[in-house]
Design a protein around this motif. Sequence first.
Motif, PDB file in Angstrom:
ATOM      1  N   TYR A 161       0.838  -1.203   0.000  1.00 45.35           N
ATOM      2  CA  TYR A 161       0.000   0.000   0.000  1.00 45.35           C
ATOM      3  C   TYR A 161       0.873   1.254   0.000  1.00 45.35           C
ATOM      4  CZ  TYR A 161      -3.332   3.544   1.433  1.00 45.35           C
ATOM      5  OH  TYR A 161      -4.096   4.676   1.496  1.00 45.35           O
ATOM      6  N   LEU A 162       1.870   1.276   0.880  1.00 45.67           N
ATOM      7  CA  LEU A 162       2.734   2.452   0.969  1.00 45.67           C
ATOM      8  C   LEU A 162       3.564   2.638  -0.304  1.00 45.67           C
ATOM      9  CD1 LEU A 162       3.878   2.165   4.694  1.00 45.67           C
ATOM     10  CD2 LEU A 162       2.210   3.768   3.705  1.00 45.67           C
ATOM     11  N   LYS A 165       1.175   3.960  -2.929  1.00 47.18           N
ATOM     12  CA  LYS A 165       0.846   5.349  -2.627  1.00 47.18           C
ATOM     13  C   LYS A 165       1.992   6.274  -3.029  1.00 47.18           C
ATOM     14  CE  LYS A 165      -0.744   8.240   1.150  1.00 47.18           C
ATOM     15  NZ  LYS A 165      -1.003   8.334   2.576  1.00 47.18           N
ATOM     16  N   ARG A 169       2.049   9.396  -6.096  1.00 45.08           N
ATOM     17  CA  ARG A 169       2.444  10.795  -5.873  1.00 45.08           C
ATOM     18  C   ARG A 169       3.473  11.258  -6.885  1.00 45.08           C
ATOM     19  NH1 ARG A 169       2.978  11.042   0.664  1.00 45.08           N
ATOM     20  NH2 ARG A 169       0.751  11.049   1.078  1.00 45.08           N
TER      21      ARG A 169
END
Length: 170
Positions: A161-162, A165, A169
């Motif tokens: 997930y990180l 994410k 960005r």
Amino acid sequence: MKPLYYHNFDANDWFIVICILLSYAIAFRLPRAFPRPLTALVALFGITLAKSADHTLGIKPLDFYDTNEIPVFDAADLATWLLYPVAAYLFVYAYHRMRIRGLWHTAFILAGAIGAAGFELLCLAFHVFSYKEWTLAYSFVVYLVSQSLTIAFFRIAKRSYLAAKGRLRS
């Protein structure tokens, strides 16, 4: 398809309802510790793992135990399914908030398995489970494995997930 069987509402049904209400009340009152998609994945993993074990061990050909008072799937069995996702969430929540590292993983999983076996003992007292060829010691081993898998899944899902994410960005 057979209709969902239901029996008289009694002590084990009240026990299940009270456990559901208390566990969800606790979960929803806690400060949010991780993103909703991760919460949903942990809850889904928890119910998938638990129901996979139940369907492997609790029905034929093994048939080591029954859930609730009768060997037929009923509404009370369905209600117990609501406990699995919140149990997984609360376990992972504690793991995450306590920032478990190193050898403490083993202690945390051992404590979780002892707590889960203690809760199962309480469930036995209220006839939520009826053992045939099963013992609490077997459950303890299953809890060690399932909680280890849950922590591993959470760590992988959180890392993924990180990473995703971070890529979004860029």
